[in-house]
Design an enzyme around this catalytic site. Structure first.
Site, PDB file in Angstrom:
ATOM      1  N   THR A  16       0.839  -1.200   0.000  1.00 23.07           N
ATOM      2  CA  THR A  16       0.000   0.000   0.000  1.00 23.07           C
ATOM      3  C   THR A  16       0.879   1.256   0.000  1.00 23.07           C
ATOM      4  OG1 THR A  16      -1.548  -1.231   1.397  1.00 23.07           O
ATOM      5  CG2 THR A  16      -1.950   1.115   1.162  1.00 23.07           C
ATOM      6  N   ARG A  20       8.014  -2.742   2.804  1.00 22.18           N
ATOM      7  CA  ARG A  20       8.222  -2.848   4.254  1.00 22.18           C
ATOM      8  C   ARG A  20       8.608  -4.263   4.605  1.00 22.18           C
ATOM      9  NH1 ARG A  20       3.316   0.973   6.666  1.00 22.18           N
ATOM     10  NH2 ARG A  20       3.691   2.606   5.138  1.00 22.18           N
ATOM     11  N   SER A 111       6.365   3.772   8.496  1.00 21.88           N
ATOM     12  CA  SER A 111       5.214   4.515   9.002  1.00 21.88           C
ATOM     13  C   SER A 111       4.795   4.121  10.410  1.00 21.88           C
ATOM     14  CB  SER A 111       4.063   4.365   8.012  1.00 21.88           C
ATOM     15  OG  SER A 111       3.010   5.208   8.368  1.00 21.88           O
ATOM     16  N   HIS A 112       3.585   3.581  10.534  1.00 20.63           N
ATOM     17  CA  HIS A 112       3.044   3.269  11.858  1.00 20.63           C
ATOM     18  C   HIS A 112       3.544   1.930  12.393  1.00 20.63           C
ATOM     19  CE1 HIS A 112       0.597   1.510   8.758  1.00 20.63           C
ATOM     20  NE2 HIS A 112       0.214   0.595   9.620  1.00 20.63           N
ATOM     21  N   LYS A 124      10.236   4.034   0.345  1.00 22.47           N
ATOM     22  CA  LYS A 124       9.155   4.427  -0.531  1.00 22.47           C
ATOM     23  C   LYS A 124       9.665   5.474  -1.513  1.00 22.47           C
ATOM     24  CE  LYS A 124       5.748   7.169   1.036  1.00 22.47           C
ATOM     25  NZ  LYS A 124       4.430   7.793   0.976  1.00 22.47           N
ATOM     26  N   ASP A 275       1.809   9.662  13.643  1.00 17.57           N
ATOM     27  CA  ASP A 275       2.447   8.341  13.546  1.00 17.57           C
ATOM     28  C   ASP A 275       3.947   8.454  13.278  1.00 17.57           C
ATOM     29  OD1 ASP A 275       2.375   9.153  10.903  1.00 17.57           O
ATOM     30  OD2 ASP A 275       2.035   7.135  10.130  1.00 17.57           O
ATOM     31  N   ASP A 277       5.978   8.363  10.721  1.00 15.01           N
ATOM     32  CA  ASP A 277       6.521   9.255   9.689  1.00 15.01           C
ATOM     33  C   ASP A 277       5.741  10.566   9.562  1.00 15.01           C
ATOM     34  OD1 ASP A 277       4.331   7.847   8.649  1.00 15.01           O
ATOM     35  OD2 ASP A 277       5.069   8.023   6.591  1.00 15.01           O
ATOM     36  N   ASP A 279       2.531  11.331   8.901  1.00 16.14           N
ATOM     37  CA  ASP A 279       1.436  11.611   7.967  1.00 16.14           C
ATOM     38  C   ASP A 279       0.051  11.300   8.538  1.00 16.14           C
ATOM     39  OD1 ASP A 279       1.831   8.889   7.833  1.00 16.14           O
ATOM     40  OD2 ASP A 279       2.047   8.788   5.653  1.00 16.14           O
ATOM     41  N   ARG A 280      -0.008  10.560   9.655  1.00 16.15           N
ATOM     42  CA  ARG A 280      -1.319  10.275  10.257  1.00 16.15           C
ATOM     43  C   ARG A 280      -1.593  11.200  11.434  1.00 16.15           C
ATOM     44  NH1 ARG A 280      -2.485   3.872  10.420  1.00 16.15           N
ATOM     45  NH2 ARG A 280      -1.725   3.429   8.323  1.00 16.15           N
ATOM     46  N   THR A 342      -7.742   2.195  -1.232  1.00 14.84           N
ATOM     47  CA  THR A 342      -6.919   2.526  -0.066  1.00 14.84           C
ATOM     48  C   THR A 342      -5.501   2.907  -0.469  1.00 14.84           C
ATOM     49  OG1 THR A 342      -8.208   1.109   1.373  1.00 14.84           O
ATOM     50  CG2 THR A 342      -5.932   1.522   2.033  1.00 14.84           C
ATOM     51  N   GLU A 361      -8.630   9.373   4.684  1.00 15.20           N
ATOM     52  CA  GLU A 361      -8.797   7.937   4.847  1.00 15.20           C
ATOM     53  C   GLU A 361      -9.204   7.664   6.286  1.00 15.20           C
ATOM     54  OE1 GLU A 361      -6.177   5.196   2.402  1.00 15.20           O
ATOM     55  OE2 GLU A 361      -4.740   6.630   3.184  1.00 15.20           O
ATOM     56  N   GLU A 362      -9.943   6.579   6.462  1.00 16.94           N
ATOM     57  CA  GLU A 362     -10.395   6.200   7.795  1.00 16.94           C
ATOM     58  C   GLU A 362      -9.227   5.860   8.721  1.00 16.94           C
ATOM     59  OE1 GLU A 362      -9.647   2.920   8.643  1.00 16.94           O
ATOM     60  OE2 GLU A 362      -8.865   2.730   6.596  1.00 16.94           O
ATOM     61  N   SER A 363      -8.071   5.573   8.136  1.00 17.39           N
ATOM     62  CA  SER A 363      -6.903   5.136   8.890  1.00 17.39           C
ATOM     63  C   SER A 363      -6.124   6.324   9.453  1.00 17.39           C
ATOM     64  CB  SER A 363      -6.010   4.298   7.991  1.00 17.39           C
ATOM     65  OG  SER A 363      -5.698   5.030   6.820  1.00 17.39           O
ATOM     66  N   LYS A 374      -0.730  12.460   2.912  1.00 16.51           N
ATOM     67  CA  LYS A 374      -1.523  12.853   4.061  1.00 16.51           C
ATOM     68  C   LYS A 374      -0.585  13.549   5.036  1.00 16.51           C
ATOM     69  CE  LYS A 374      -1.513   8.119   6.002  1.00 16.51           C
ATOM     70  NZ  LYS A 374      -0.910   7.277   4.935  1.00 16.51           N
ATOM     71  N   ARG A 494      -8.829  -6.505   7.810  1.00 17.04           N
ATOM     72  CA  ARG A 494      -9.519  -5.307   8.269  1.00 17.04           C
ATOM     73  C   ARG A 494     -10.998  -5.447   7.913  1.00 17.04           C
ATOM     74  NH1 ARG A 494      -5.079  -2.606   9.626  1.00 17.04           N
ATOM     75  NH2 ARG A 494      -3.434  -2.074   8.146  1.00 17.04           N
TER      76      ARG A 494
END
Ligand code: VG1
Ligand code: CO
Length: 541
Positions: A16, A20, A111-112, A124, A275, A277, A279-280, A342, A361-363, A374, A494
Site C-alpha cells: 500500500t 516494508r 510509518s506506523h 518508498k 504516527d 513518519d 502523515d497520520r 486505499t 482515509e479512515e486510517s 496525508k 480489516r
C-alpha cells in the site's frame, strides 16, 4: 564509482505504501541496494536532477541513508536534498519535492509499524508531484527487482549529516537541509497563525503526542516556538530509533499515554497524535474521540474558516473504506466526492487535476492539495484554526456536525498476525458468496449489493481491481473486508463497519453499540472466528 554484481531477491514488491520488511531482511547484503537500484532503473531522465531524501529516524535509517546517497551519486543525480541527521517526515518530503521542483524523493519509513533492530523498516519512492509513486511505477520497480544483475555505488566515506550546508560527493551536490523549516513555512501560508496564537494566549490547553517519532521536532517548533503553546504541550517529542519500544500508530490503543491524559481528570481541551513518519493524525477533545472519517467531513464543512481554503473546495476524495460522512458535506456544498482505493497514491491524480482540495482515509489520514501526502500536523493545525475561529469545544463542534448532517457510525476491526493462507481463504469464501448475497436479509438489514471494489482513475483511466469486498445494505450501511498491504508478517484482516443515523436522539450512542448488529452480520457472513482462529479483533478503531 563501483558496479557491483548482484542477484535478485524474491518479494521486493511495494505494498500500500512502499516496501516494508523486518530490519533483518533489509540488512542482508545487497537487499537495500537492489531495491534502490531498481527504483533508479525504472526512472528516466533524472540525470543532473534533484532527489529529496530523508526518513523517520527509525533503526537502520542512518545506515540506509548513506548507502542511498552513494548510489544516487553513482547513478547521476545532480543534487540530493537530505534532511539533517537524515530526518524528514513524509509530508515534509512531499513539500520539499514540490518547493524545489525535485525529480522525486526517497522516504525511509515503515510509518506506523514499530521500529528497532527486530522490528520494521521501509522505503518508498515519491514522484515529482510530491506524491507516492502510482501503481504503474511501483510495478515497474518490482519488475526491475526481479531481473537486477548489478548496482552502482561510489566508494567514499560517509557524509556528515549532522551539520547544515553543502557538500560534494563525486559529481553530486549534497545539501543537508533543516528538516523542519520548509514545512513550517508552508504551514504558515495555509492557516491563521495569529488567531491560533491568540487561542494559546487565552490559556487553551493541548497535548500533542509525537509518540517518540518524527513529528516531535516539527511540533515543538510550530506549536511551542511559533504559536506560543506552553512548553510541555508536545510529549514524547524526541525521535528514537525504536520509538521508545512503542507502536507509533495514533489510535486509541497505541497512543495510550495521550488517551489516558485526555480521559483523565484535568484533561486538556485538545489532544492530538501523529504516527512514525508524521502523515497520520488522531484528534481528541476532552474525553472525546473524533473518528478520522468524521474529522475529514468536519474539516470540509469548516474549510471556509481557514485562510487557504476559504474561497471554497474543488471537491473531496476519500478512500473506499472511509465512511460517507464527507459525502454528505460534499453534497450540501454542491461539490464532487470521489471514492478511491486505499492508499494515498490514488489521490495524486485527482489533486493534480484540480478535482479535489481535501482527501482523507479512515486510517487516521487527512490532507489537502498543499502536498501530495496525508499530513498529520497539518490536520492538527486545521483543527486548531477551527477551534480558534469557533471558540467551541471539540465535542460541541462534532455534535453540531452530526445534528446537521446525521451521524455515520463507524468502526474498523483489525485482526493482526493472522495466518496468510487462512486470511486468503476468508476472502475467497466471500468471493464465492458474492452473487448469492444481494437481496438476502439479516435481521433488519437487507443486502443491496456485494462486489470487489475496482477503480478507474478519472484522469489517466488506469484500472485498479480487487481493492476490498464491499457489502452494501439498503439503508446505506456497509461492511467492507480487505487485507492490509502494509504488514510484514502474516496477514491483517480489516473489517470496516458503517451505518448512518439521521436521528439525533441516537447520536450519543457508542459506535460499538450502534454497530452491534452489523458486527454480528459480518461474523455470520465471513466466519471471521473460524478463519482467523480469533475470538476478538486485535485493534478496534
Ligand atoms: C494502511 C491504511 C491506509 C494507509 C496506509 C499507509 O494500509 O489502511 O489507509 O494509506 O496504511 O499509511 P493497509 O494496506 O495496511 O490497510 V502509513 O501512515 O503506513 O504511510
Ligand atoms: Co504514516
Amino acid at each position: 564509482m563501483k558496479t557491483i554484481s548482484t542477484t535478485s531477491f524474491q518479494g521486493q514488491k511495494p505494498g500500500t505504501s512502499g516496501l516494508r520488511k523486518k530490519v533483518k531482511v533489509f540488512q542482508q547484503p545487497h537487499y537495500l541496494e537492489n531495491f534502490v537500484q531498481s527504483i533508479f532503473n525504472s526512472l528516466e531522465g533524472f540525470q543532473g536532477q534533484t532527489l529529496v531524501l530523508g526518513g523517520d529516524g527509525r533503526y537502520y535509517n542512518k545506515t540506509a541513508i548513506q548507502t542511498i546517497l552513494k548510489m544516487a551519486t553513482a547513478n547521476g543525480f545532480g543534487r540530493v536534498l537530505v534532511g539533517q541527521h537524515g530526518l524528514l517526515s513524509t509530508p515534509a518530503v512531499s513539500a520539499i519535492i514540490r518547493k524545489y521542483s525535485a525529480f522525486g524523493g526517497i522516504i525511509l519509513s515503515a510509518s506506523h509499524n514499530p521500529g528497532g533492530p527486530h522490528e520494521d523498516f521501509g522505503i518508498k519512492y515519491n514522484i515529482s508531484n510530491g506524491g507516492p509513486a502510482p501503481e504503474n511505477v511501483t510495478e515497474a520497480i518490482y519488475q526491475h527487482t526481479l531481473s537486477i544483475q548489478e548496482y552502482h555505488i561510489v566508494d567514499a566515506p560517509d557524509v556528515d549529516l549532522s551539520r547544515l550546508g553543502n557538500l560534494t560527493l563525486g559529481q553530486t551536490q549534497i545539501q543537508v537541509i533543516d528538516s523542519v523549516a520548509d514545512y513550517a513555512d508552508l504551514m504558515e501560508t495555509l492557516f491563521d497563525f495569529d488567531q491560533i496564537r491568540q487561542l494559546f494566549k487565552s490559556g487553551f490547553t493541548m497535548r500533542f503526542d509525537a509518540m517518540h517519532a518524527i513529528t516531535g521536532p516539527y511540533a515543538r517548533i510550530i506549536l511551542e516556538e511559533t504559536l506560543g503553546a506552553p512548553a510541555g504541550t508536545v510529549i514524547n517529542g524526541t525521535p528514537l530509533e525504536d520509538f521508545g519500544g512503542g507502536h507509533p500508530d495514533p489510535n486509541l490503543t497505541y497512543a495510550h499515554e495521550l488517551v489516558k491524559l485526555m480521559y483523565g481528570d484535568a484533561a486538556p481541551q485538545f489532544g492530538a497524535a501523529a504516527d512514525g513518519d508524521g502523515d497520520r493524525n488522531m484528534i481528541l477533545g476532552t474525553r472525546f474521540f473524533v473518528t478520522p472519517s468524521d474529522s475529514l467531513a468536519i474539516l470540509a464543512a469548516n474549510a471556509h474558516l481557514i485562510p487557504d481554503y476559504k474561497t471554497g473546495l474543488a471537491g473531496i476524495a476519500r478512500s473506499m473504506p472511509t465512511s460517507a460522512a464527507a459525502d454528505r458535506v460534499a453534497e450540501a456544498m454542491g461539490i464532487d466526492c470521489y471514492e478511491t482505493p486505499t492508499g494515498w497514491k490514488f489521490f495524486g491524480n485527482l489533486l493534480d487535476a484540480g478535482k479535489v482540495t481535501l482527501c482523507g482515509e479512515e486510517s487516521f489520514g487527512t490532507g489537502s492539495n498543499h502536498v501530495r501526502e496525508k499530513d498529520g500536523l497539518w490536520a492538527v493545525l486545521f483543527w486548531l484554526n477551527i477551534l480558534a475561529a469557533r471558540s467551541q469545544s471539540v465535542e460541541t463542534i462534532v455534535r453540531e456536525h452530526w445534528a446537521k448532517y446525521g451521524r455515520n457510525f463507524y468502526s474498523r476491526h483489525d485482526y493482526e498476525g493472522v495466518d496468510s493462507q487462512r486470511a486468503n481463504d476468508l476472502i475467497q469464501n466471500l468471493h464465492h458468496q458474492m452473487t448469492d448475497l444481494p437481496n438476502q436479509k439479516f435481521g433488519a438489514y437487507q443486502i443491496e449489493f456485494c462486489d470487489d471494489f475496482s477503480y478507474i482513475d478519472p484522469t489517466d483511466h488506469s484500472i485498479s481491481t480487487n481493492q476490498g469486498i464491499r457489502i452494501g445494505f439498503q439503508d446505506g450501511s456497509r461492511i467492507v473486508f480487505r487485507l492490509s498491504g502494509t504488514g510484514v508478517e502474516g496477514a491483517t484482516l480489516r473489517v470496516y463497519l458503517e451505518s448512518y443515523e439521521p436521528d439525533s436522539t441516537k447520536h450519543h450512542l457508542d459506535a460499538q453499540v450502534a454497530l452491534k448488529e452489523l458486527i454480528g452480520i459480518a461474523e455470520t457472513i465471513a466466519q471471521i472466528k473460524k478463519y482467523t482462529g480469533r475470538e476478538a479483533p486485535t485493534v478496534i478503531t
